[in-house]
Design an enzyme around this catalytic site. Structure first.
Site, mmCIF file in Angstrom:
data_model
loop_
_atom_site.group_PDB
_atom_site.id
_atom_site.type_symbol
_atom_site.label_atom_id
_atom_site.label_comp_id
_atom_site.label_asym_id
_atom_site.label_seq_id
_atom_site.Cartn_x
_atom_site.Cartn_y
_atom_site.Cartn_z
ATOM 1 N N GLY A 61 4.264 2.669 11.104
ATOM 2 C CA GLY A 61 3.561 2.233 12.308
ATOM 3 C C GLY A 61 3.250 0.753 12.226
ATOM 4 O O GLY A 61 4.038 -0.020 11.675
ATOM 5 N N GLU A 62 2.131 0.345 12.791
ATOM 6 C CA GLU A 62 1.629 -1.037 12.845
ATOM 7 C C GLU A 62 2.679 -2.044 13.299
ATOM 8 O O GLU A 62 2.617 -3.226 12.964
ATOM 9 C CB GLU A 62 1.000 -1.465 11.514
ATOM 10 C CG GLU A 62 1.888 -1.573 10.309
ATOM 11 C CD GLU A 62 1.133 -1.890 9.011
ATOM 12 O OE1 GLU A 62 1.615 -2.729 8.244
ATOM 13 O OE2 GLU A 62 0.060 -1.291 8.774
ATOM 14 N N GLY A 63 3.662 -1.612 14.101
ATOM 15 C CA GLY A 63 4.642 -2.534 14.659
ATOM 16 C C GLY A 63 5.733 -2.954 13.702
ATOM 17 O O GLY A 63 6.522 -3.852 14.029
#
Length: 338
Positions: free
Chosen positions: A302-304
């Site tokens: 996640g987190e881009g």
């Protein structure tokens, strides 16, 4: 009497289309560049896609931005995550200190980075017991997400962070696509077998709790979504209205895209999927949305992170298209006839 959701529906009805002239100009220039036709494969498509949605040729990649939306979820009290809620605030501190993976990727590829703290210390309601948000709060959060493009950017990458949000994403997919709820539930941050069973049970309970309110995608979002997902819905929509191409990250970020797709299948035409997540059902979700991932590296952070990696490819695509010499400029012979 109109309500807050009607404002969102009106914005969707006003979405601009791709600029066909800009895409055609890219194709025309591409045919003159010092390479065999089609030899850069999907990079050529990405350059045309950027131009079509930026409305200019050649396209630019001067102000790319990755936004991470952070939210917290009441459903975590059902034991659906391998990590405690305290990690939410700790990870925001880590982002601020530059210590997360996404910080390194953005630095490596020259991408801007911004974090949106979505009332992180106030979890949404437990979706197994009631709606996550009311309609007004949901739309306000979407509006907050629209600020992602307010400062100006020519390519937006979307990521998220929030303990428990793979459970939220699974519930959204189950509501939108149907089928066995367990099909949409994965191990997220690494829950064991018992944790996985608790996730499935939570999704089943949430669907039962909201069974009468799942025919409208915006009601699905309000009932089952998190603030980070609502904000990403707003960011994707605002980017479309401002003619900004969007790169979507993984399993959770794609849930926001799925809401918009359910409202209007053309709402994602300005988006690409950054990567294929290791979370099991992500491949099926992307196929349903008509999105082909740019990379497949087994990521599930996640987190881009996947969006940032994909944006490096888009950066290369734009650089090749804009900077390569033409056959005439380089004095290179063109291909002879068949």
């Amino acid at each position: 009497m109109s309500g807050p959701f009607d404002d969102i529906r009106n914005l969707i009805r006003s979405m601009p289309e791709a600029d066909a002239e800009a895409a055609a100009a890219v194709a025309e220039r591409d045919a003159t560049l010092t390479k065999p036709a089609g030899s850069l494969g999907r990079l050529e498509d990405l350059a045309a896609w950027c131009a079509a949605w930026q409305g200019k040729a050649p396209p630019s990649f001067d102000r790319p931005l990755v936004c991470v939306f952070a939210g917290s979820h009441g459903v975590t009290k059902k034991g659906v995550s391998a990590f405690p809620d305290a990690v939410n605030r700790q990870m925001l501190d880590n982002f601020a200190a530059g210590g997360a993976a996404i910080n390194q990727l953005c630095s490596a590829y020259g991408l801007g980075f911004k974090v949106f703290d979505l009332a992180l210390d106030m979890p949404t309601a437990d979706i197994t017991e009631g709606p996550a948000l009311d309609e007004r709060a949901c739309v306000a959060t979407m509006a907050f997400g629209m600020e992602a493009v307010a400062a100006g950017t020519d390519c937006l990458g979307l990521g998220e962070m929030g303990i428990g949000n793979t459970t939220i994403a699974a519930a959204l997919y189950a509501a939108l696509f149907g089928g066995d709820p367990a099909h949409w539930v994965g191990r997220g941050t690494g829950v064991d077998g018992e944790g996985l069973s608790r996730k499935v049970a939570a999704v089943e309970a949430a669907l039962a709790c909201h069974a009468g309110h799942l025919s409208d995608p915006l009601e699905v979002l309000r009932s089952l979504g998190g603030r980070e997902i609502a904000a990403m819905v707003g960011a994707i929509l605002a980017a479309r209205l401002q003619r900004v191409p969007v790169v979507i990250d993984g399993y959770v970020s794609t849930a926001a895209a799925a809401i918009l797709h359910a409202l209007d299948p053309s709402a994602l035409d300005h988006c690409v999927a950054g990567h294929l997540s290791a979370e099991g059902a992500h491949a099926e979700v992307l196929e349903r949305l008509g999105l082909k991932p740019l990379v497949s590296l087994g990521l599930r952070l996640g987190e881009g992170s996947g969006a940032a990696l994909a944006m490096s490819l888009i950066k290369g695509a734009v650089a090749c298209h804009s900077g390569m010499a033409t056959f005439a400029q380089a004095g290179v012979s063109v291909r002879s006839g068949a």
